[in-house]
Design a protein around this motif. Structure first.
Motif, PDB file in Angstrom:
ATOM      1  N   THR A  37     -68.759  34.275  41.292  1.00 41.26           N
ATOM      2  CA  THR A  37     -69.566  34.343  40.073  1.00 41.26           C
ATOM      3  C   THR A  37     -69.866  32.906  39.645  1.00 41.26           C
ATOM      4  N   PRO A  38     -70.874  32.708  38.820  1.00 46.25           N
ATOM      5  CA  PRO A  38     -71.154  31.341  38.346  1.00 46.25           C
ATOM      6  C   PRO A  38     -69.945  30.691  37.660  1.00 46.25           C
ATOM      7  N   LEU A  39     -69.207  31.454  36.864  1.00 49.22           N
ATOM      8  CA  LEU A  39     -68.030  30.908  36.187  1.00 49.22           C
ATOM      9  C   LEU A  39     -66.962  30.502  37.198  1.00 49.22           C
ATOM     10  N   ALA A  40     -66.724  31.334  38.189  1.00 50.04           N
ATOM     11  CA  ALA A  40     -65.726  31.011  39.205  1.00 50.04           C
ATOM     12  C   ALA A  40     -66.161  29.781  40.006  1.00 50.04           C
ATOM     13  N   GLN A  41     -67.438  29.658  40.301  1.00 51.43           N
ATOM     14  CA  GLN A  41     -67.932  28.490  41.033  1.00 51.43           C
ATOM     15  C   GLN A  41     -67.772  27.221  40.191  1.00 51.43           C
ATOM     16  N   GLU A  42     -68.073  27.313  38.903  1.00 49.19           N
ATOM     17  CA  GLU A  42     -67.893  26.162  38.009  1.00 49.19           C
ATOM     18  C   GLU A  42     -66.421  25.769  37.934  1.00 49.19           C
ATOM     19  N   ALA A  43     -65.543  26.757  37.889  1.00 51.99           N
ATOM     20  CA  ALA A  43     -64.109  26.484  37.852  1.00 51.99           C
ATOM     21  C   ALA A  43     -63.658  25.818  39.147  1.00 51.99           C
ATOM     22  N   LEU A  44     -64.124  26.317  40.272  1.00 55.45           N
ATOM     23  CA  LEU A  44     -63.793  25.714  41.561  1.00 55.45           C
ATOM     24  C   LEU A  44     -64.284  24.271  41.624  1.00 55.45           C
ATOM     25  N   ASP A  45     -65.492  24.035  41.157  1.00 59.07           N
ATOM     26  CA  ASP A  45     -66.036  22.671  41.133  1.00 59.07           C
ATOM     27  C   ASP A  45     -65.195  21.762  40.243  1.00 59.07           C
ATOM     28  N   ALA A  46     -64.780  22.258  39.086  1.00 59.72           N
ATOM     29  CA  ALA A  46     -63.955  21.463  38.168  1.00 59.72           C
ATOM     30  C   ALA A  46     -62.606  21.141  38.802  1.00 59.72           C
ATOM     31  N   LEU A  47     -62.009  22.123  39.460  1.00 58.84           N
ATOM     32  CA  LEU A  47     -60.731  21.893  40.118  1.00 58.84           C
ATOM     33  C   LEU A  47     -60.878  20.899  41.267  1.00 58.84           C
ATOM     34  N   THR A  48     -61.941  21.044  42.036  1.00 58.15           N
ATOM     35  CA  THR A  48     -62.180  20.140  43.152  1.00 58.15           C
ATOM     36  C   THR A  48     -62.314  18.702  42.666  1.00 58.15           C
ATOM     37  N   ALA A  49     -63.027  18.504  41.568  1.00 62.55           N
ATOM     38  CA  ALA A  49     -63.221  17.159  41.021  1.00 62.55           C
ATOM     39  C   ALA A  49     -61.917  16.580  40.464  1.00 62.55           C
ATOM     40  N   ALA A  50     -61.017  17.430  40.009  1.00 57.87           N
ATOM     41  CA  ALA A  50     -59.797  16.969  39.347  1.00 57.87           C
ATOM     42  C   ALA A  50     -58.573  16.931  40.261  1.00 57.87           C
ATOM     43  N   VAL A  51     -58.716  17.389  41.489  1.00 60.72           N
ATOM     44  CA  VAL A  51     -57.546  17.478  42.375  1.00 60.72           C
ATOM     45  C   VAL A  51     -56.961  16.086  42.629  1.00 60.72           C
ATOM     46  N   GLU A  65     -59.926  35.267  47.152  1.00 59.94           N
ATOM     47  CA  GLU A  65     -61.134  35.121  47.959  1.00 59.94           C
ATOM     48  C   GLU A  65     -61.018  33.990  48.982  1.00 59.94           C
ATOM     49  N   GLY A  66     -59.827  33.395  49.061  1.00 64.47           N
ATOM     50  CA  GLY A  66     -59.575  32.421  50.109  1.00 64.47           C
ATOM     51  C   GLY A  66     -60.011  30.994  49.835  1.00 64.47           C
ATOM     52  N   HIS A  67     -60.301  30.666  48.600  1.00 64.09           N
ATOM     53  CA  HIS A  67     -60.684  29.293  48.260  1.00 64.09           C
ATOM     54  C   HIS A  67     -59.462  28.421  48.008  1.00 64.09           C
ATOM     55  N   LEU A  68     -58.355  29.057  47.633  1.00 67.97           N
ATOM     56  CA  LEU A  68     -57.092  28.376  47.382  1.00 67.97           C
ATOM     57  C   LEU A  68     -55.995  29.077  48.159  1.00 67.97           C
ATOM     58  N   TYR A  69     -54.945  28.325  48.468  1.00 71.22           N
ATOM     59  CA  TYR A  69     -53.738  28.940  49.002  1.00 71.22           C
ATOM     60  C   TYR A  69     -52.539  28.241  48.381  1.00 71.22           C
ATOM     61  N   GLU A  70     -51.374  28.862  48.516  1.00 67.56           N
ATOM     62  CA  GLU A  70     -50.179  28.352  47.873  1.00 67.56           C
ATOM     63  C   GLU A  70     -49.143  27.948  48.916  1.00 67.56           C
ATOM     64  N   VAL A  71     -48.529  26.789  48.688  1.00 66.18           N
ATOM     65  CA  VAL A  71     -47.429  26.316  49.517  1.00 66.18           C
ATOM     66  C   VAL A  71     -46.326  25.822  48.591  1.00 66.18           C
ATOM     67  N   GLU A  72     -45.172  26.476  48.651  1.00 62.58           N
ATOM     68  CA  GLU A  72     -44.022  26.098  47.836  1.00 62.58           C
ATOM     69  C   GLU A  72     -44.369  25.924  46.357  1.00 62.58           C
ATOM     70  N   GLY A  73     -45.131  26.859  45.819  1.00 61.27           N
ATOM     71  CA  GLY A  73     -45.458  26.875  44.408  1.00 61.27           C
ATOM     72  C   GLY A  73     -46.588  25.962  43.984  1.00 61.27           C
ATOM     73  N   LYS A  74     -47.231  25.287  44.945  1.00 62.05           N
ATOM     74  CA  LYS A  74     -48.362  24.419  44.622  1.00 62.05           C
ATOM     75  C   LYS A  74     -49.609  24.952  45.304  1.00 62.05           C
ATOM     76  N   LEU A  75     -50.734  24.719  44.660  1.00 64.05           N
ATOM     77  CA  LEU A  75     -52.014  25.188  45.172  1.00 64.05           C
ATOM     78  C   LEU A  75     -52.696  24.100  45.996  1.00 64.05           C
ATOM     79  N   ARG A  76     -53.424  24.538  46.998  1.00 63.55           N
ATOM     80  CA  ARG A  76     -54.242  23.654  47.825  1.00 63.55           C
ATOM     81  C   ARG A  76     -55.565  24.351  48.077  1.00 63.55           C
ATOM     82  N   PHE A  77     -56.568  23.542  48.376  1.00 57.37           N
ATOM     83  CA  PHE A  77     -57.878  24.100  48.714  1.00 57.37           C
ATOM     84  C   PHE A  77     -57.904  24.469  50.192  1.00 57.37           C
TER      85      PHE A  77
END
Length: 75
Positions: free
Chosen positions: A10-24, A60-72
């Motif tokens: 959705t547009p909101l989810a894409q904006e959130a993904l973009d924000a997370l990508t910029a802040a990682v 939806e497979g944009h993020l995954y978790e390893v030992e309690g932390k998220l990665r793209f």
């Protein structure tokens, strides 16, 4: 992630993904709390909405978790 030329998000989810990508952080991983903070600050999302978006990105497979932390995916 692109499917038939269109993003499945959705547009909101894409904006959130973009924000997370910029802040990682440079190490490429972040906590759930860091993700919620980014979405609160950048997208003005309250905790329940941020949790839903993170879950959607995870499912939806944009993020995954390893030992309690998220990665793209793909990074």
């Amino acid at each position: 992630m692109v499917y038939n030329g269109e993003s499945p998000l959705t547009p909101l989810a894409q904006e959130a993904l973009d924000a997370l990508t910029a802040a990682v952080p440079s190490e490429g991983e972040f906590t759930y709390e860091e993700a919620y903070a980014v979405l609160a600050e950048e997208e003005d999302l309250e905790r329940p909405a941020a949790e839903d978006i993170i879950e959607r990105l995870y499912m939806e497979g944009h993020l995954y978790e390893v030992e309690g932390k998220l990665r793209f995916t793909g990074s």
